[in-house]
Write an enzyme that holds these catalytic residues in place. Sequence first.
Site, PDB file in Angstrom:
ATOM      1  N   ASP A   1       1.689  -5.598   7.819  1.00  0.00           N
ATOM      2  CA  ASP A   1       0.499  -4.763   7.767  1.00  0.00           C
ATOM      3  C   ASP A   1      -0.684  -5.711   7.553  1.00  0.00           C
ATOM      4  OD1 ASP A   1      -1.663  -3.130   7.136  1.00  0.00           O
ATOM      5  OD2 ASP A   1      -0.360  -1.575   6.311  1.00  0.00           O
TER       6      ASP A   1
ATOM      7  N   TYR B   1     -10.941  -0.332  10.666  1.00  0.00           N
ATOM      8  CA  TYR B   1     -12.251   0.084  10.131  1.00  0.00           C
ATOM      9  C   TYR B   1     -12.639  -0.693   8.879  1.00  0.00           C
ATOM     10  CZ  TYR B   1      -8.833   2.864   7.548  1.00  0.00           C
ATOM     11  OH  TYR B   1      -7.734   3.246   6.817  1.00  0.00           O
ATOM     12  N   LYS B   2     -11.788  -1.643   8.454  1.00  0.00           N
ATOM     13  CA  LYS B   2     -12.117  -2.442   7.266  1.00  0.00           C
ATOM     14  C   LYS B   2     -12.874  -3.691   7.745  1.00  0.00           C
ATOM     15  CE  LYS B   2      -8.343  -0.217   4.916  1.00  0.00           C
ATOM     16  NZ  LYS B   2      -6.993  -0.234   4.374  1.00  0.00           N
TER      17      LYS B   2
ATOM     18  N   ARG C   1     -12.296  -3.836  -7.324  1.00  0.00           N
ATOM     19  CA  ARG C   1     -12.126  -4.748  -6.182  1.00  0.00           C
ATOM     20  C   ARG C   1     -13.482  -4.995  -5.535  1.00  0.00           C
ATOM     21  NH1 ARG C   1      -8.506  -2.315  -1.567  1.00  0.00           N
ATOM     22  NH2 ARG C   1     -10.498  -1.527  -0.830  1.00  0.00           N
TER      23      ARG C   1
ATOM     24  N   PHE D   1       0.852  -1.190   0.000  1.00  0.00           N
ATOM     25  CA  PHE D   1       0.000   0.000   0.000  1.00  0.00           C
ATOM     26  C   PHE D   1       0.895   1.252   0.000  1.00  0.00           C
ATOM     27  CE2 PHE D   1      -3.126   2.805   2.190  1.00  0.00           C
ATOM     28  CZ  PHE D   1      -4.221   2.570   1.379  1.00  0.00           C
TER      29      PHE D   1
HETATM   30  C1  LIG Z   1      -6.223   0.868   4.772  1.00  0.00           C
HETATM   31  C2  LIG Z   1      -4.766   0.677   4.827  1.00  0.00           C
HETATM   32  C3  LIG Z   1      -3.942   1.554   5.531  1.00  0.00           C
HETATM   33  C4  LIG Z   1      -4.547   2.752   6.203  1.00  0.00           C
HETATM   34  O1  LIG Z   1      -3.614   3.565   6.812  1.00  0.00           O
HETATM   35  P1  LIG Z   1      -4.084   4.731   7.796  1.00  0.00           P
HETATM   36  O2  LIG Z   1      -2.833   5.360   8.219  1.00  0.00           O
HETATM   37  O3  LIG Z   1      -4.831   4.080   8.922  1.00  0.00           O
HETATM   38  O4  LIG Z   1      -4.956   5.647   6.997  1.00  0.00           O
HETATM   39  C5  LIG Z   1      -2.605   1.288   5.595  1.00  0.00           C
HETATM   40  N1  LIG Z   1      -2.063   0.207   4.991  1.00  0.00           N
HETATM   41  C6  LIG Z   1      -2.824  -0.664   4.284  1.00  0.00           C
HETATM   42  C7  LIG Z   1      -2.209  -1.873   3.661  1.00  0.00           C
HETATM   43  C8  LIG Z   1      -4.185  -0.449   4.171  1.00  0.00           C
HETATM   44  O5  LIG Z   1      -4.931  -1.281   3.470  1.00  0.00           O
END
Ligand SMILES: *Cc1c(COP(=O)(O)O)cnc(C)c1O
Length: 427
Positions: A203, A228-229, A377, A126
């Site tokens: 992560d 939150y996912k 997705r 990400f």
């Molecule tokens: C959703 C997501 C994030 C979100 O990061 P925030 O700092 O909480 O906004 C980070 N890494 C991955 C892989 C994600 O899917």
Amino acid sequence: MEKAARRARRLDAQDPLAPFVDRFAPVPDGQVFLNGGSLGRLPAATPALLDRVVRGDWGDRLARARTQWLDLPQRVGNRMAAVALGARPGEVVVSDCTSVNLYKLTVAALDARPGRRTVVVDDDNFPTDRYVVAGVAAGHGRALRTVHTDPDAGLDLETLRAAVDEDTAVVVLSLVSHRSGALLDMAEVHEIAHAQGALVLWDLSHAVGAVDLQLAATGADLAVGATYKHLMAGPGCPALLYVRRDLQSQAVQPVHGWYGHREQLAMRPEYDPDPTIRRFLTGTPPALSVVAAEPALDLLAEAGMAAVRAKSRALTGFLTELAGAVLVPRGLRPAGPADPERRGAHVTYRHPQAGKLVPALAEAELFVDYTHPDRVRLSPAPLSTRYADVVEAVRRFREVLTAFDPPPYRKGAGVPEAAVDPYGRAL
Ligand SMILES: *Cc1c(COP(=O)(O)O)cnc(C)c1O
């Protein structure tokens, strides 16, 4: 689609998790949500809990409530550890966002592996993960080694093995790829890194709440993840941060605040990190957002993560089967692991005009995600999605694809290649 609808009715009738669908705030009439990988649905119990906390704890019990929130990041962290992570008490806190937690733990990993000069990351991670890790490497005079991950198949472990050596401090990877959905084998990655004395920082953003995680049993070192996912803790709930117990005293995180101090309320002149997981905290937790994590954890605990994962595999399997029969001949191309065992809770398809297709699907009240540059997705959240919803989603998707203007392909005509790869580079 008639046959598929009949099959869905049978699958829903046999689904042991089917009653959980009614434990969420109802979906507005006519809408289909297949975007649980972006923001989990609202558990029906959450609004009343928040109301109690706001009016009761904040409104009526002001001072007492405040002290009761001092250890909220650990209390909710412990519950998350037990329900969704397979981690032990005292190994998880809920605080800050995923990006900040990644920063804290990447620096902490360098601290725990002094003298090692390389940080390994992959090019499919990400964006925030790659930015944070690159920034830490640059700021601490370490080399960044970026391995290539196939954007469809996921990371090849032999590629990883070749990139990790005695100079590697930490390997930072997503367990489930945010784009392809590819799921790595945690134990195998640990074996590769640990053989060289390197740490692994996971992560878990797209895995936690959907994949049956066993951090303790697989010897995980460090992890972060959005809540939150698939954890359905709501917008603004802080991220999880996990550090294996024996590593906690070896590593100091870089944002020294009073919540991480050994004697938080003693107001000492100097920072002295707490010996436990508390040292990874910094400041006051957003209590209203942290408590919102509890209703979803109750649901996941009641369902059991093994059952959640089994339903997730079945849902994505059903979805890929229908999409293969109905959507692929109309121009979608599968773009993730075909084997449900090798993917998380979402499936991904390529379409050269994915960026226009996703808003067109939203007009038809089918909500899915776009990912860069040409992907759609679909994440059916295991506790809140019926098999019948999957059939309805595919039916709407077919209608939108058929009417798509300009119609990009005729049935069976094949799919032209996108002009750029997932990193925006010209092909
Ligand atoms: C959703 C997501 C994030 C979100 O990061 P925030 O700092 O909480 O906004 C980070 N890494 C991955 C892989 C994600 O899917």
